[in-house]
Design an enzyme around this catalytic site. Structure first.
Site, short mmCIF file in Angstrom:
data_model
loop_
_atom_site.label_atom_id
_atom_site.label_comp_id
_atom_site.label_asym_id
_atom_site.label_seq_id
_atom_site.Cartn_x
_atom_site.Cartn_y
_atom_site.Cartn_z
N ASP A 50 0.79 -1.22 0.00
CA ASP A 50 0.00 0.00 0.00
C ASP A 50 0.82 1.28 0.00
OD1 ASP A 50 0.92 -0.05 2.58
OD2 ASP A 50 -1.05 -0.17 3.52
N TYR A 280 0.33 -2.90 11.60
CA TYR A 280 1.32 -3.99 11.62
C TYR A 280 1.57 -4.32 13.08
CZ TYR A 280 2.54 -3.27 6.71
OH TYR A 280 2.51 -3.19 5.34
#
Lengths: 650, 650
Positions: A50, A280
């Site tokens: 991304d 994350y």
């Protein structure tokens, strides 16, 4: 299996991810006969990469693709969160995510599927010459070695199998519960979701190609055929990724955050387009036994739970999840990037690493951006195949730099924060911030510096008949790096325009003539002489431009003078600098002034490049926007010497 | 003729030129049941209007239409050419075409057909709720007068005829030789060129509408039915227009030029997209007998010849011509803009004038931009039909201003230049330049200043229960004019964004709370109280927002504070300013800082609007971006008084 007839193609691309689509875009632009195949029956719909670096955004813009910049979330700020003396996370610092003045773009985030969509749309809108063929897998690769040096040969043979729908289960769907495969949170067009029957399902086909490029990902089939090995480490740390619309009182959820908790691991926040945020999350419990992670065992609930621990005392929850995954970092580079100067590898096929620095997709795109114009020029017969050798040398170094950066960054991000200065196994948060800031130019894709080779001349070669390169004439411009952009003013219409806008990716080399102040007679006279040379039948322009093609179709000459714009009249300048077309009139888009504009200030390009406003210079720019050489304005011999190295005379 | 069944519709638009398409775009956006018919079988393909003012570009951007700005030629400079002492034309002055600092856009030029295409694409991409139906002509207009004040009635009946292809010869094709009707020089998409059969050809249909809007051009059928007359002058001067790719040594062919020759008349150069240039050329020989010009007698060759005389000693020729026409200036305004508050006229149907100031298409678009949200709010039952009366009062004044400007400008442009100060019948070139510069703000569409009415409060109304308007709290902001744009910084993600980007055309009123420096406790406390009020069940937000709709769906509350962004945490602010959605989390796009940004400087919006950084104010902005009122931050009574004037309580 039935067998289709053999066909010939200039370039066959295996894999239609970012690297493959970038290459297809280049080759379509250059009108090279190209096919691109992919084993998936549709493009990526959610998740995956991304991050978009400044340099990637510049490159996309050079193809006229501005939709990533328009749709993406521009990530402006980074904040660092660390445990305080009580072990509670606190914001310890903020900083701009992209350092000021690097580029006209800043780091941006958008899911990979949108970019694949933009490439597919762009291919369609610009001639519809190249279409992705799917689902197809390659089954055999053969090279006719005696023919590899024959420019007109098609020495690479690839056997491919057209799959049936049953055979083509998209690999990304394997471990993902129903409903997560196709994003319901981020916009997408739908016209290629339903694959139309190609009529070739279940058949086999043999294709003869001049070049084959493997853009087929980390498990590259092409790489395996070439016998190359991925070299490097497989770390023990497991990470989870969640793309969710978060419901949280954590204050920095819309900026990039690097959170080190005292003892629950680390978390990175990547704010995305729409209301999505990517997280994350370091997973401590799962897969601790080592070895490859069985991703099917990881659930979004587990990942969320780990995130909640790290981000406490703030609350974190979600109702909408777009995608999730879990992975183990493998930092590896292939021991080969090409074979026979005929088969090339690009993207994840040659380097894998942590996704958290937002580099993967970018370096992959830039691999094939480096390769595309070179294959194009050789396939067109404009340049010697020698230039293809620069692909591996230029990009292998980048891949190594990337792994080195990622190793340092990942280790510091995964580490437990030091409790105090005497805590030697903990990591210093100051060191982490330093590594982050030092890495910012690299992370923006703007530290790429190609070494000297057949295409790049960094120093005076010192002899008659060589390139008398003069880096001192533009002493703030780095040969081997991409040409930075500043505003300049069009001589004819006063439009302030970014210099990079004059460098579309169309396969042309450019001679940017920084002519100096041509309102001064002696400087004008030097410029006039250059114009006479360029119009002469022996000039570099004449030598390499077919007679029935426009004068600017191979080497484009642009002028940026340092006079006041209103002191110059375009019509008084030599025609070489604004060619006349019999039916379209003069060219008004080749001469610019480094001057104040009406509405957008003064770009100060001479000053920013370290060019003297009287002495000037000529900057040679490659078709990919990297500076190839800098020579004196009068030094037409060096221009000849430069292009003689690799261009093929008519 | 067969008769189709009667149908009902909220709004029926007659004419799909710029005014009609703008209205359709608004009504589609607001999800109002709308039909739009046009007598032509296709949209405009070449020629016609081409000028886009700053204000028009702002408006298009507010609908998310950025393609005009992207494709158009940005016209940056204007130059004045006049005869010297020997009667030879010389450049006498240059100036920026759009004065500095007016808008984030500058005047731009693109042929009308492209903009029609963008509207059509936009309608399709945003729900495909409204489609242009063609070729259709209206044949009967009737009003059920007793029902005009009944909000649920459909008192206007329109009979329409679906034409066959033979009946529908595009009027623009009448006098134009083969090959000029469809542009071959400027890009266009082709999917609507071939009209698909509607199956209704040759039938008649009766439609009952709440509102009918005539956007049917200078020869408006709708206007004629209403019995209105065009009042004004028909001048004797004849002009020719050529859209060509010029081959010329005239130096200023890519800037806007106003050329007065000594005795051959005047010429205006309008550099367009691609390589096209539009030339407006004073024709002396043709139609000198007066009366309406027979345009079929004028040829491009004649027009070119006249242009060559004016521009001599420079040479002018072309091989490619996109479009040409000849016209006589008629400066007229209709004596009525609406009837029964049910039938409205917009665009050329109510004003015609010279095209040379680039105003026509802009004023037309802005007519229906003014009308669209008003009809929308009334049709939705949100606002009283009283607000519809402001359409005629607001726009009639603009039309009169336009004609006054055009009369002055055209006369000076058409006139013979004075030979010297004693030459009284010649025009003074200095006066011409002065009129041009004084008119620049008007010409940019940015002098529009709506007078006080039910929607606009310009002064303190002086009594309890009225709007205690405080223009002094934003003393550089003009109530009645469009809200200018400056960069502000998003509190949550640090993005620098244009204030106007927070004002999309979506039918919402906005309360922009300039809260002052909320890092100071006493100022924060005032802001907190406002937040409590807005969350209360009696606030203006609660009064007009349906319970199951998002809190910001009718009145949107935006904050621009003057504290340092990093001194404020969004989560500590009252929820009224960043509403929570149960499944989507908090709203991060409602609170902004007037602060330095990382990459784009400091917008200084408080300073530019003349707002004290502590005292602040609330600016009420209409759905069309015009400032409705300014009140003190604590003065919630005035907010109530303002909306009570026209809003309908739930």
């Amino acid at each position: 299996m039935t067998l289709a007839a053999d066909s010939e193609v200039d370039v066959l691309i295996v894999g239609a991810g970012p690297a493959g689509l970038m290459l297809a875009t280049w080759l379509s632009q250059l009108q090279i006969k190209t096919r691109i195949i992919d084993k998936r029956s549709t493009k990526i719909m959610a998740g995956q990469a991304d991050g978009f670096q400044c340099r990637t955004l510049e490159i996309l813009d050079s193809f006229g693709i501005d939709r990533v910049w328009k749709e993406s979330n521009h990530m402006l700020e980074v904040s660092f969160w660390n445990p305080d003396e009580n072990g509670v996370i606190r914001r310890s610092a903020r900083a701009p995510d992209t350092p000021k003045g690097l580029s006209r773009f800043t780091e941006s985030v958008l899911h990979q599927g949108r970019m694949e969509r933009f490439f597919l749309d762009h291919l369609k809108e610009t001639g519809d010459r190249v279409r992705v063929e799917r689902p197809i897998v390659p089954s055999l690769l053969q090279v006719d070695e005696p023919e590899i040096n024959n420019p007109s040969a098609h020495p690479v043979t690839l056997k491919i199998q057209h799959l049936t729908d049953e055979q083509a289960t998209p690999s990304q769907g394997n471990n993902i519960p129903n409903g997560l495969f196709r994003s319901n949170l981020t916009a997408d067009d739908t016209d290629d979701l339903i694959r139309k029957s190609s009529g070739k399902e279940g058949t086999e086909e043999t294709i003869k190609a001049k070049y084959v490029v493997g853009c087929d990902g980390a498990h590259s089939w092409t790489r395996k055929q070439l016998g190359f090995k991925m070299e490097g480490e497989h770390t023990e740390i497991i990470w989870g990724v969640l793309d969710v619309v978060p419901i949280t009182d954590f204050p920095d959820i819309r900026v990039r955050c690097l959170i080190h908790s005292a003892s629950s691991g680390s978390l990175m926040v990547i704010p995305r387009e729409k209301r999505v945020v990517r997280l994350y999350i370091q997973l401590k419990e799962v897969g601790a036994g080592g070895g490859a992670v069985d991703r099917s065992k990881v659930t979004p609930e587990q990942i969320l739970k780990a995130a909640q621990k790290i981000i406490a005392p703030y609350k974190l929850d979600y109702e909408q999840c777009d995608w999730f995954t879990a992975y183990q970092i493998a930092q590896r580079v292939s021991d080969g990037f090409e074979k026979f100067n005929r088969i090339f590898l690009a993207g994840d096929a040659v380097h894998t690493h942590s996704p958290k620095a937002g580099q993967g997709q970018n370096v992959s795109l830039q691999d094939s951006y480096n390769l595309g114009w070179k294959i194009g020029m050789v396939a067109r017969g404009q340049a010697s195949s020698e230039i293809l050798k620069t692909y591996a040398t230029e990009r292998q170094q980048i891949a190594r730099d990337l792994i080195a950066f990622d190793q340092k960054f990942s280790k510091l991000f995964s580490g437990r924060p030091a409790k105090d200065v005497s805590d030697e196994t903990g990591i210093s948060l100051e060191e982490f911030r330093n590594v982050f800031h030092q890495g910012a130019v690299f992370a923006a894709g703007l530290s790429v510096d190609y070494g000297p080779n057949i295409l790049v001349v960094k120093e005076d070669e010192g002899k008659e008949g060589t390139v008398r390169c003069r880096p001192d004439l533009a002493n703030k411009l780095k040969i081997g790096m991409r040409l930075p952009s500043h505003k300049i003013v069009n001589q004819s219409d006063a439009l302030a325009i970014e210099l990079q806008k004059l460098l579309p990716s169309d396969g042309r080399f450019r001679l940017i003539v920084f002519s100096g102040d041509i309102s001064k007679p002696e400087i004008y006279s030097r410029y006039e002489k250059l114009g006479e040379y360029l119009s002469s039948k022996d000039s570099v322009v004449s030598l390499y431009t077919p007679q029935n093609s426009p004068r600017d179709s191979v080497l484009e000459v642009l002028t940026i003078h340092s006079a006041k714009r209103t002191d110059i009249e375009l019509q008084s300048l030599p025609e070489a600098f604004h060619p006349l077309d019999k039916s379209k009139g003069w060219d008004y888009w080749k001469v610019y002034a480094d001057d104040e504009s009406y509405h957008e200030g003064h770009g100060q390009v001479y000053e920013n490049f370290g060019i003297d406003r009287d002495e000037g210079c000529i900057v040679v720019v490659r078709p990919d926007g990297y500076v190839a050489a800098t020579v004196a304005v009068a030094d037409t011999k060096s221009l000849e010497a430069y292009f003689e190295r690799f261009m093929i005379k008519l």
